[in-house]
Motif scaffolding. Structure first.
Motif, PDB file in Angstrom:
ATOM      1  N   LEU A 175       3.875   1.202 -12.335  1.00 46.10           N
ATOM      2  CA  LEU A 175       3.801   2.651 -12.162  1.00 46.10           C
ATOM      3  C   LEU A 175       3.136   3.014 -10.830  1.00 46.10           C
ATOM      4  O   LEU A 175       2.079   2.482 -10.483  1.00 46.10           O
ATOM      5  CB  LEU A 175       3.013   3.265 -13.318  1.00 46.10           C
ATOM      6  CG  LEU A 175       3.357   4.704 -13.691  1.00 46.10           C
ATOM      7  CD1 LEU A 175       4.805   4.802 -14.141  1.00 46.10           C
ATOM      8  CD2 LEU A 175       2.438   5.190 -14.808  1.00 46.10           C
ATOM      9  N   LYS A 201       2.173   6.491  -8.205  1.00 43.57           N
ATOM     10  CA  LYS A 201       2.074   7.944  -8.086  1.00 43.57           C
ATOM     11  C   LYS A 201       1.226   8.293  -6.865  1.00 43.57           C
ATOM     12  O   LYS A 201       0.144   7.743  -6.682  1.00 43.57           O
ATOM     13  CB  LYS A 201       1.430   8.547  -9.347  1.00 43.57           C
ATOM     14  CG  LYS A 201       1.264  10.065  -9.321  1.00 43.57           C
ATOM     15  CD  LYS A 201       2.594  10.794  -9.367  1.00 43.57           C
ATOM     16  CE  LYS A 201       2.407  12.301  -9.436  1.00 43.57           C
ATOM     17  NZ  LYS A 201       3.701  13.021  -9.475  1.00 43.57           N
ATOM     18  N   LEU A 260       0.748  10.851 -16.945  1.00 41.18           N
ATOM     19  CA  LEU A 260       2.083  10.262 -16.829  1.00 41.18           C
ATOM     20  C   LEU A 260       2.525   9.670 -18.166  1.00 41.18           C
ATOM     21  O   LEU A 260       3.662   9.880 -18.597  1.00 41.18           O
ATOM     22  CB  LEU A 260       2.074   9.178 -15.755  1.00 41.18           C
ATOM     23  CG  LEU A 260       1.863   9.667 -14.317  1.00 41.18           C
ATOM     24  CD1 LEU A 260       1.686   8.481 -13.372  1.00 41.18           C
ATOM     25  CD2 LEU A 260       3.006  10.549 -13.851  1.00 41.18           C
ATOM     26  N   ALA A 305       3.674  12.189 -20.721  1.00 40.40           N
ATOM     27  CA  ALA A 305       4.862  12.975 -20.332  1.00 40.40           C
ATOM     28  C   ALA A 305       4.492  14.367 -19.846  1.00 40.40           C
ATOM     29  O   ALA A 305       5.251  15.319 -20.023  1.00 40.40           O
ATOM     30  CB  ALA A 305       5.861  13.055 -21.497  1.00 40.40           C
ATOM     31  N   HIS A 323       5.421  13.434 -13.713  1.00 44.88           N
ATOM     32  CA  HIS A 323       6.455  12.447 -13.400  1.00 44.88           C
ATOM     33  C   HIS A 323       5.913  11.444 -12.384  1.00 44.88           C
ATOM     34  O   HIS A 323       5.248  11.821 -11.415  1.00 44.88           O
ATOM     35  CB  HIS A 323       7.695  13.126 -12.829  1.00 44.88           C
ATOM     36  CG  HIS A 323       8.393  14.027 -13.814  1.00 44.88           C
ATOM     37  ND1 HIS A 323       9.401  13.581 -14.647  1.00 44.88           N
ATOM     38  CD2 HIS A 323       8.222  15.339 -14.099  1.00 44.88           C
ATOM     39  CE1 HIS A 323       9.828  14.589 -15.401  1.00 44.88           C
ATOM     40  NE2 HIS A 323       9.123  15.657 -15.092  1.00 44.88           N
ATOM     41  N   ASP A 334       7.511   6.105  -9.095  1.00 45.54           N
ATOM     42  CA  ASP A 334       8.262   4.877  -9.336  1.00 45.54           C
ATOM     43  C   ASP A 334       7.644   4.170 -10.541  1.00 45.54           C
ATOM     44  O   ASP A 334       6.512   4.457 -10.927  1.00 45.54           O
ATOM     45  CB  ASP A 334       8.200   3.971  -8.103  1.00 45.54           C
ATOM     46  CG  ASP A 334       9.259   2.866  -8.138  1.00 45.54           C
ATOM     47  OD1 ASP A 334      10.194   2.961  -8.964  1.00 45.54           O
ATOM     48  OD2 ASP A 334       9.137   1.912  -7.345  1.00 45.54           O
ATOM     49  N   GLU A 382       8.121   2.417 -14.656  1.00 46.18           N
ATOM     50  CA  GLU A 382       8.708   2.766 -15.950  1.00 46.18           C
ATOM     51  C   GLU A 382       7.626   2.923 -17.013  1.00 46.18           C
ATOM     52  O   GLU A 382       6.629   2.195 -17.008  1.00 46.18           O
ATOM     53  CB  GLU A 382       9.681   1.662 -16.390  1.00 46.18           C
ATOM     54  CG  GLU A 382      10.844   1.443 -15.429  1.00 46.18           C
ATOM     55  CD  GLU A 382      11.603   0.171 -15.749  1.00 46.18           C
ATOM     56  OE1 GLU A 382      12.848   0.226 -15.809  1.00 46.18           O
ATOM     57  OE2 GLU A 382      10.947  -0.869 -15.940  1.00 46.18           O
ATOM     58  N   GLU A 421      12.532   4.877 -22.573  1.00 42.86           N
ATOM     59  CA  GLU A 421      12.011   5.119 -21.232  1.00 42.86           C
ATOM     60  C   GLU A 421      11.873   6.629 -21.013  1.00 42.86           C
ATOM     61  O   GLU A 421      12.870   7.360 -21.006  1.00 42.86           O
ATOM     62  CB  GLU A 421      12.923   4.511 -20.170  1.00 42.86           C
ATOM     63  CG  GLU A 421      12.326   4.623 -18.772  1.00 42.86           C
ATOM     64  CD  GLU A 421      13.208   4.015 -17.696  1.00 42.86           C
ATOM     65  OE1 GLU A 421      12.833   4.127 -16.521  1.00 42.86           O
ATOM     66  OE2 GLU A 421      14.281   3.472 -18.035  1.00 42.86           O
ATOM     67  N   THR A 422      10.654   7.088 -20.847  1.00 43.12           N
ATOM     68  CA  THR A 422      10.413   8.530 -20.818  1.00 43.12           C
ATOM     69  C   THR A 422      11.017   9.205 -19.591  1.00 43.12           C
ATOM     70  O   THR A 422      11.352  10.390 -19.647  1.00 43.12           O
ATOM     71  CB  THR A 422       8.906   8.827 -20.881  1.00 43.12           C
ATOM     72  OG1 THR A 422       8.240   8.236 -19.757  1.00 43.12           O
ATOM     73  CG2 THR A 422       8.297   8.269 -22.165  1.00 43.12           C
ATOM     74  N   ALA A 423      11.174   8.489 -18.480  1.00 43.74           N
ATOM     75  CA  ALA A 423      11.739   9.093 -17.273  1.00 43.74           C
ATOM     76  C   ALA A 423      13.194   9.498 -17.465  1.00 43.74           C
ATOM     77  O   ALA A 423      13.702  10.352 -16.730  1.00 43.74           O
ATOM     78  CB  ALA A 423      11.615   8.131 -16.094  1.00 43.74           C
ATOM     79  N   ARG A 424      13.850   8.898 -18.429  1.00 44.30           N
ATOM     80  CA  ARG A 424      15.263   9.214 -18.676  1.00 44.30           C
ATOM     81  C   ARG A 424      15.435  10.430 -19.587  1.00 44.30           C
ATOM     82  O   ARG A 424      16.567  10.870 -19.822  1.00 44.30           O
ATOM     83  CB  ARG A 424      15.981   8.008 -19.288  1.00 44.30           C
ATOM     84  CG  ARG A 424      16.022   6.798 -18.365  1.00 44.30           C
ATOM     85  CD  ARG A 424      16.790   5.645 -18.996  1.00 44.30           C
ATOM     86  NE  ARG A 424      16.841   4.483 -18.124  1.00 44.30           N
ATOM     87  CZ  ARG A 424      17.764   4.307 -17.176  1.00 44.30           C
ATOM     88  NH1 ARG A 424      18.714   5.220 -17.006  1.00 44.30           N
ATOM     89  NH2 ARG A 424      17.750   3.226 -16.425  1.00 44.30           N
ATOM     90  N   ARG A 458      11.323  15.495 -23.595  1.00 47.23           N
ATOM     91  CA  ARG A 458       9.937  15.171 -23.244  1.00 47.23           C
ATOM     92  C   ARG A 458       8.966  16.055 -24.035  1.00 47.23           C
ATOM     93  O   ARG A 458       7.929  15.591 -24.508  1.00 47.23           O
ATOM     94  CB  ARG A 458       9.705  15.349 -21.741  1.00 47.23           C
ATOM     95  CG  ARG A 458      10.345  14.270 -20.893  1.00 47.23           C
ATOM     96  CD  ARG A 458      10.328  14.636 -19.422  1.00 47.23           C
ATOM     97  NE  ARG A 458       8.981  14.599 -18.870  1.00 47.23           N
ATOM     98  CZ  ARG A 458       8.399  13.506 -18.384  1.00 47.23           C
ATOM     99  NH1 ARG A 458       9.048  12.344 -18.393  1.00 47.23           N
ATOM    100  NH2 ARG A 458       7.187  13.563 -17.868  1.00 47.23           N
TER     101      ARG A 458
END
Length: 237
Positions: A25, A27, A68, A71, A74, A77, A79, A86-89, A95
């Protein structure tokens, strides 16, 4: 007196299937001087029923990491998987559903709703998640010593009482994952110890995973594992 020793957790996944898995991860935040890296490749795992203390100094990125995972923000980079998803999807609606139904959060500032009574605050998250259970709420109120306070409003409570309401509210919806950001930071040592002790008892009873950010080695030692966030990443075991 020597400070309590801190046992750093292995970055490898626990033996049980991972409830939470964070991989690489990253940020950063924009500043007038350019991007400010906060997380530079964080990886960790948490199994159901596991308790993990996230240690680090103020400004080390603990709150950013919790936001992060919860949720609420964001990543640039990396996962985050919760129960294999996968929460980014996820879109914003999904969310929001994840935050309501799977994740409980306890904030340092309590974040109770001033216009609601203790009983209404306790029920708030559970009602949003469609999981309001009056019997479970009554058990939580009893375990947290809140039964005589159910008709009061937050401004009529001490700091320790407010934090116990915040813990009860987060657990009332029976989350799979409980996140706590310096949950005893605004409490004196005795009250903070009592609140954390009750939280750990309830976490054990519900079987949820528990990730707590703290700068206190003494409090961190009460959880089953500890990791140290330093220079944007987790220190080696």
């Amino acid at each position: 007196m020597n400070a309590p020793s801190v046992r750093l957790a292995s970055i490898a996944a626990p033996a049980a299937p991972a409830l939470l898995r964070v991989v690489g991860l990253r940020k950063s935040y924009a500043t007038p001087q350019g991007p400010l890296p906060v997380l530079t490749g964080v990886s960790l795992s948490l199994a159901p029923g596991d308790t993990l203390a996230l240690m680090g100094e103020s400004g080390s990125g603990k709150s950013t990491l919790l936001h992060l995972i919860g949720a609420l923000d964001h990543a640039d980079d990396g996962e985050i998987f919760i129960d294999g998803v996968e929460t980014a999807r996820l879109g914003e609606t999904a969310r929001a559903a994840l935050r309501r139904e799977t994740i409980g959060v306890v904030f340092q500032q309590f974040n109770l709703i001033a216009s609601l009574t203790v009983a209404e605050n306790l029920a708030f998250q559970a009602r949003l998640a469609g999981r309001y259970d009056p019997l479970w709420q009554a058990r939580l109120a009893a375990r947290l010593g809140l039964e005589p306070l159910l008709a009061r409003y937050p401004e009529q409570l001490s700091g320790g009482q407010q934090q116990r309401v915040a813990v009860g509210r987060a657990l009332a919806a029976r989350p799979r994952l409980l996140l706590a950001d310096e949950p005893t930071g605004n409490l004196d040592e005795t009250t903070g110890d009592a609140v954390l002790g009750l939280t750990l008892e309830l976490v054990a009873e519900t079987g949820c995973g528990f990730l707590m950010a703290t700068h206190s080695a003494r409090l961190a030692a009460r959880l089953s594992r500890q990791v140290l966030l330093e220079a944007g990443t987790l220190a080696p075991a």
